[in-house]
Design an enzyme around this catalytic site. Sequence first.
Site, PDB file in Angstrom:
ATOM      1  N   ALA A   1      79.998  14.461  36.130  1.00 20.51           N
ATOM      2  CA  ALA A   1      79.409  13.883  37.344  1.00 20.51           C
ATOM      3  C   ALA A   1      77.972  14.368  37.543  1.00 20.51           C
ATOM      4  O   ALA A   1      77.040  13.569  37.571  1.00 20.51           O
ATOM      5  CB  ALA A   1      80.264  14.234  38.563  1.00 20.51           C
TER       6      ALA A   1
ATOM      7  N   ASP B   1      89.341  10.489  41.714  1.00 17.83           N
ATOM      8  CA  ASP B   1      89.053  11.879  41.347  1.00 17.83           C
ATOM      9  C   ASP B   1      89.113  12.756  42.597  1.00 17.83           C
ATOM     10  O   ASP B   1      88.497  12.425  43.614  1.00 17.83           O
ATOM     11  CB  ASP B   1      87.640  11.928  40.734  1.00 17.83           C
ATOM     12  CG  ASP B   1      87.299  13.296  40.172  1.00 17.83           C
ATOM     13  OD1 ASP B   1      88.185  13.911  39.551  1.00 17.83           O
ATOM     14  OD2 ASP B   1      86.142  13.724  40.337  1.00 17.83           O
ATOM     15  N   HIS B   2      89.836  13.857  42.516  1.00 20.08           N
ATOM     16  CA  HIS B   2      89.929  14.813  43.633  1.00 20.08           C
ATOM     17  C   HIS B   2      90.306  14.161  44.960  1.00 20.08           C
ATOM     18  O   HIS B   2      89.690  14.453  45.997  1.00 20.08           O
ATOM     19  CB  HIS B   2      88.614  15.589  43.816  1.00 20.08           C
ATOM     20  CG  HIS B   2      88.312  16.534  42.704  1.00 20.08           C
ATOM     21  ND1 HIS B   2      88.943  17.739  42.543  1.00 20.08           N
ATOM     22  CD2 HIS B   2      87.443  16.426  41.663  1.00 20.08           C
ATOM     23  CE1 HIS B   2      88.474  18.354  41.467  1.00 20.08           C
ATOM     24  NE2 HIS B   2      87.573  17.569  40.896  1.00 20.08           N
TER      25      HIS B   2
ATOM     26  N   ASN C   1      85.619  15.418  32.488  1.00 19.08           N
ATOM     27  CA  ASN C   1      84.954  14.824  33.660  1.00 19.08           C
ATOM     28  C   ASN C   1      83.466  15.170  33.690  1.00 19.08           C
ATOM     29  O   ASN C   1      83.108  16.343  33.532  1.00 19.08           O
ATOM     30  CB  ASN C   1      85.570  15.376  34.946  1.00 19.08           C
ATOM     31  CG  ASN C   1      86.916  14.774  35.268  1.00 19.08           C
ATOM     32  OD1 ASN C   1      87.530  14.123  34.444  1.00 19.08           O
ATOM     33  ND2 ASN C   1      87.386  15.001  36.476  1.00 19.08           N
TER      34      ASN C   1
HETATM   35  P1  13P Z   1      80.404  18.095  36.773  1.00 17.38           P
HETATM   36  O1  13P Z   1      79.739  17.635  38.033  1.00 17.38           O
HETATM   37  O2  13P Z   1      80.196  19.548  36.532  1.00 17.38           O
HETATM   38  O3  13P Z   1      80.066  17.263  35.607  1.00 17.38           O
HETATM   39  O4  13P Z   1      81.980  17.960  37.025  1.00 17.38           O
HETATM   40  C1  13P Z   1      82.502  16.702  37.329  1.00 17.38           C
HETATM   41  C2  13P Z   1      83.941  16.765  37.657  1.00 17.38           C
HETATM   42  O5  13P Z   1      84.668  17.576  37.140  1.00 17.38           O
HETATM   43  C3  13P Z   1      84.456  15.769  38.598  1.00 17.38           C
HETATM   44  O6  13P Z   1      85.801  15.948  38.861  1.00 17.38           O
END
Ligand code: 13P
Length: 283
Positions: free
Chosen positions: A232, A82-83, A230
């Site tokens: 997190a 991710d990212h 997503n």
């Molecule tokens: P949140 O932390 O807002 O749930 O977003 C997570 C995210 O998009 C990770 O790429």
Amino acid sequence: MSFVPMSDLVGKAFRRGYAVPAFCAWNAEVMEVILATAEKLRAPVILMSGPGEFPVLPPASMAAVAYAIKARYDTPAALHLDHGDSMEMVDQCIAARYTSVMLDFSARPFEENVEALRQVVGKARPKGITVEGEIGRIGKADEAAVEGGSASAYTDPGQAADYVRRTGVDLLAVSVGNKHGFYKGQPHLEFELLSELHAAVPVPLVMHGGTGIPEKDIRRSLELGIAKVNVASELVHGFRESLMTQWRDGRNLWTPIALAEAAGTLPAVVEKWLRVTGAAGKA
Ligand code: 13P
């Protein structure tokens, strides 16, 4: 069962009108909870890690742990970067057998973003690895979030079409009012724009910043091409609150027991998102 390419899970979700949630998974107990909950609900799921999680374990170790745990579960799952913030990180994750990679060059000039993602697709596709790109900028809603910069910019449909055609990415992360972290007040998603983006590009769309988006907005976005959501901050927040409460209460806990208690906050969050996205029952 081993990890599968992310596009296998998300492609099916896209065709059938639900989404697969992707959860940040920063260590073994978080992976265990996510996979056990997905298996219980017979749901496909995505474990993701990136610059916010690699300080705990580098990609090679993170993948080794994830594969070892995944071997004990049958539910279909993908392991996603991710990212990713550099080509080196993408290369490390490909070498570590991630089944999906995102290189986030959304803050760079458009042509640089196109060229870099074109290269990632060139490396990943022959290995059956899925690629996610982002244009527009998905910023932060709070200061605790590690993903996203301070500024946000909506994704332009014309640019999105050009980007997907020239890079060949399998999935596109879009910015339609969604942000990383806890929103101050209600988030405001631009559904008209999401609808235009869905019409402009043939690939599944990704909703970053799942935390705090109301269930009705998620359901509406599933009709407009979102096939991966997503999450997190919601996981991190529950875990952190538990540790802080234990600390404040002055409980002299053995560290593994404190961590286990904190991990006890996770299943409810995972279960909620597996249901809200419609992934439950689709494995
Ligand atoms: P949140 O932390 O807002 O749930 O977003 C997570 C995210 O998009 C990770 O790429």
